[in-house]
Design a protein around this motif. Structure first.
Motif, PDB file in Angstrom:
ATOM      1  N   ALA A 125       0.820  -1.216   0.000  1.00  0.00           N
ATOM      2  CA  ALA A 125       0.000   0.000   0.000  1.00  0.00           C
ATOM      3  C   ALA A 125       0.853   1.265   0.000  1.00  0.00           C
ATOM      4  O   ALA A 125       0.549   2.224  -0.707  1.00  0.00           O
ATOM      5  CB  ALA A 125      -0.935  -0.006   1.201  1.00  0.00           C
ATOM      6  N   TYR A 126       1.922   1.276   0.762  1.00  0.00           N
ATOM      7  CA  TYR A 126       2.706   2.502   0.918  1.00  0.00           C
ATOM      8  C   TYR A 126       3.587   2.805  -0.288  1.00  0.00           C
ATOM      9  O   TYR A 126       3.649   3.929  -0.755  1.00  0.00           O
ATOM     10  CB  TYR A 126       3.563   2.420   2.195  1.00  0.00           C
ATOM     11  CG  TYR A 126       4.368   3.660   2.447  1.00  0.00           C
ATOM     12  CD1 TYR A 126       3.744   4.851   2.844  1.00  0.00           C
ATOM     13  CD2 TYR A 126       5.745   3.664   2.278  1.00  0.00           C
ATOM     14  CE1 TYR A 126       4.467   6.006   3.060  1.00  0.00           C
ATOM     15  CE2 TYR A 126       6.485   4.818   2.496  1.00  0.00           C
ATOM     16  CZ  TYR A 126       5.850   5.987   2.890  1.00  0.00           C
ATOM     17  OH  TYR A 126       6.573   7.124   3.106  1.00  0.00           O
ATOM     18  N   THR A 127       4.260   1.766  -0.818  1.00  0.00           N
ATOM     19  CA  THR A 127       5.229   1.989  -1.903  1.00  0.00           C
ATOM     20  C   THR A 127       4.674   1.694  -3.285  1.00  0.00           C
ATOM     21  O   THR A 127       5.188   2.197  -4.284  1.00  0.00           O
ATOM     22  CB  THR A 127       6.473   1.110  -1.710  1.00  0.00           C
ATOM     23  OG1 THR A 127       6.085  -0.274  -1.786  1.00  0.00           O
ATOM     24  CG2 THR A 127       7.161   1.398  -0.379  1.00  0.00           C
ATOM     25  N   GLY A 128       3.673   0.837  -3.377  1.00  0.00           N
ATOM     26  CA  GLY A 128       3.167   0.415  -4.676  1.00  0.00           C
ATOM     27  C   GLY A 128       4.009  -0.663  -5.323  1.00  0.00           C
ATOM     28  O   GLY A 128       3.715  -1.121  -6.425  1.00  0.00           O
ATOM     29  N   ASP A 129       5.074  -1.110  -4.644  1.00  0.00           N
ATOM     30  CA  ASP A 129       5.917  -2.185  -5.159  1.00  0.00           C
ATOM     31  C   ASP A 129       5.211  -3.530  -4.998  1.00  0.00           C
ATOM     32  O   ASP A 129       4.338  -3.686  -4.139  1.00  0.00           O
ATOM     33  CB  ASP A 129       7.250  -2.231  -4.410  1.00  0.00           C
ATOM     34  CG  ASP A 129       8.151  -1.045  -4.717  1.00  0.00           C
ATOM     35  OD1 ASP A 129       7.859  -0.304  -5.686  1.00  0.00           O
ATOM     36  OD2 ASP A 129       9.141  -0.858  -3.994  1.00  0.00           O
ATOM     37  N   LEU A 130       5.595  -4.506  -5.823  1.00  0.00           N
ATOM     38  CA  LEU A 130       4.996  -5.834  -5.723  1.00  0.00           C
ATOM     39  C   LEU A 130       5.194  -6.405  -4.325  1.00  0.00           C
ATOM     40  O   LEU A 130       6.284  -6.320  -3.750  1.00  0.00           O
ATOM     41  CB  LEU A 130       5.614  -6.787  -6.745  1.00  0.00           C
ATOM     42  CG  LEU A 130       5.254  -6.557  -8.201  1.00  0.00           C
ATOM     43  CD1 LEU A 130       5.965  -7.577  -9.083  1.00  0.00           C
ATOM     44  CD2 LEU A 130       3.754  -6.625  -8.428  1.00  0.00           C
ATOM     45  N   ASN A 131       4.143  -6.978  -3.787  1.00  0.00           N
ATOM     46  CA  ASN A 131       4.189  -7.628  -2.486  1.00  0.00           C
ATOM     47  C   ASN A 131       4.328  -9.128  -2.739  1.00  0.00           C
ATOM     48  O   ASN A 131       3.345  -9.832  -2.967  1.00  0.00           O
ATOM     49  CB  ASN A 131       2.921  -7.315  -1.696  1.00  0.00           C
ATOM     50  CG  ASN A 131       2.957  -7.857  -0.291  1.00  0.00           C
ATOM     51  OD1 ASN A 131       3.592  -8.872  -0.028  1.00  0.00           O
ATOM     52  ND2 ASN A 131       2.253  -7.193   0.608  1.00  0.00           N
ATOM     53  N   LEU A 132       5.556  -9.590  -2.725  1.00  0.00           N
ATOM     54  CA  LEU A 132       5.831 -10.981  -3.080  1.00  0.00           C
ATOM     55  C   LEU A 132       5.207 -11.971  -2.102  1.00  0.00           C
ATOM     56  O   LEU A 132       4.826 -13.078  -2.501  1.00  0.00           O
ATOM     57  CB  LEU A 132       7.337 -11.203  -3.201  1.00  0.00           C
ATOM     58  CG  LEU A 132       8.008 -10.391  -4.309  1.00  0.00           C
ATOM     59  CD1 LEU A 132       9.511 -10.592  -4.296  1.00  0.00           C
ATOM     60  CD2 LEU A 132       7.434 -10.739  -5.667  1.00  0.00           C
ATOM     61  N   MET A 133       5.069 -11.574  -0.841  1.00  0.00           N
ATOM     62  CA  MET A 133       4.425 -12.481   0.119  1.00  0.00           C
ATOM     63  C   MET A 133       2.952 -12.682  -0.221  1.00  0.00           C
ATOM     64  O   MET A 133       2.437 -13.803  -0.152  1.00  0.00           O
ATOM     65  CB  MET A 133       4.587 -11.948   1.548  1.00  0.00           C
ATOM     66  CG  MET A 133       6.008 -12.110   2.067  1.00  0.00           C
ATOM     67  SD  MET A 133       6.215 -11.560   3.764  1.00  0.00           S
ATOM     68  CE  MET A 133       5.228 -12.755   4.619  1.00  0.00           C
ATOM     69  N   LYS A 134       2.259 -11.612  -0.619  1.00  0.00           N
ATOM     70  CA  LYS A 134       0.854 -11.739  -1.015  1.00  0.00           C
ATOM     71  C   LYS A 134       0.728 -12.574  -2.279  1.00  0.00           C
ATOM     72  O   LYS A 134      -0.166 -13.413  -2.396  1.00  0.00           O
ATOM     73  CB  LYS A 134       0.236 -10.363  -1.253  1.00  0.00           C
ATOM     74  CG  LYS A 134      -0.219  -9.641  -0.024  1.00  0.00           C
ATOM     75  CD  LYS A 134      -0.944  -8.370  -0.445  1.00  0.00           C
ATOM     76  CE  LYS A 134      -1.544  -7.634   0.716  1.00  0.00           C
ATOM     77  NZ  LYS A 134      -2.235  -6.397   0.270  1.00  0.00           N
ATOM     78  N   ILE A 135       1.613 -12.343  -3.233  1.00  0.00           N
ATOM     79  CA  ILE A 135       1.558 -13.092  -4.486  1.00  0.00           C
ATOM     80  C   ILE A 135       1.841 -14.566  -4.229  1.00  0.00           C
ATOM     81  O   ILE A 135       1.173 -15.439  -4.771  1.00  0.00           O
ATOM     82  CB  ILE A 135       2.532 -12.498  -5.528  1.00  0.00           C
ATOM     83  CG1 ILE A 135       2.106 -11.060  -5.876  1.00  0.00           C
ATOM     84  CG2 ILE A 135       2.572 -13.362  -6.788  1.00  0.00           C
ATOM     85  CD1 ILE A 135       3.107 -10.307  -6.730  1.00  0.00           C
TER      86      ILE A 135
END
Length: 134
Positions: free
Chosen positions: A27-37
């Motif tokens: 949410a804060y950075t907009g970078d891919l969240n690999l843990m969620k993926i």
């Protein structure tokens, strides 16, 4: 009697999952969240293990491209969005391929446009592609 969403899906043979960029990114950075993926891939792999046919409709290409190119703000122009998506689609598929491989699953990519759906021949070809993959 109240029936949960999970119970409704229990007897379904085919499940289509639509995941948006906000569910794939921090949410804060907009970078891919690999843990969620990775969690998403684990759930899909488990569903496949139960004999389900699963189709993942995924956003995230623009976010992945923005991250890869080191931009910290969201793209504004169409050309920026297209450039980020061009880089990000390959990166996002690489992430999916790697994570699905860890669960002994094969990932495939089918790009669909509005024209695919409105053109009879294109729609027929897309349907045949999905039938073969599933």
């Amino acid at each position: 009697m109240y029936v949960t969403e999970r119970e409704k899906l229990k007897d379904k043979k085919r499940i289509v999952i639509k995941i948006g960029s906000s569910s794939l990114t921090h949410a804060y950075t907009g970078d891919l969240n690999l843990m969620k993926i990775e969690k998403l891939v684990r759930v899909i792999s488990d569903l496949k293990g139960q004999g389900k046919q699963v189709v993942l409709v995924s956003s995230g290409a623009i976010a992945a491209g923005r991250q890869a190119l080191g931009h910290h703000t969201r793209p504004v122009t169409i050309s920026e969005k297209q450039a980020f998506a061009a880089v990000g689609q390959a990166r996002l598929m690489m992430v999916y391929q790697k994570l699905f491989a860890e669960y002994n699953q094969i990932a495939a990519q089918v790009l669909l446009t509005k024209n695919t759906m409105v053109n009879d021949s294109s729609r027929y070809n897309a349907q045949n592609t999905f039938d073969e993959l599933l």
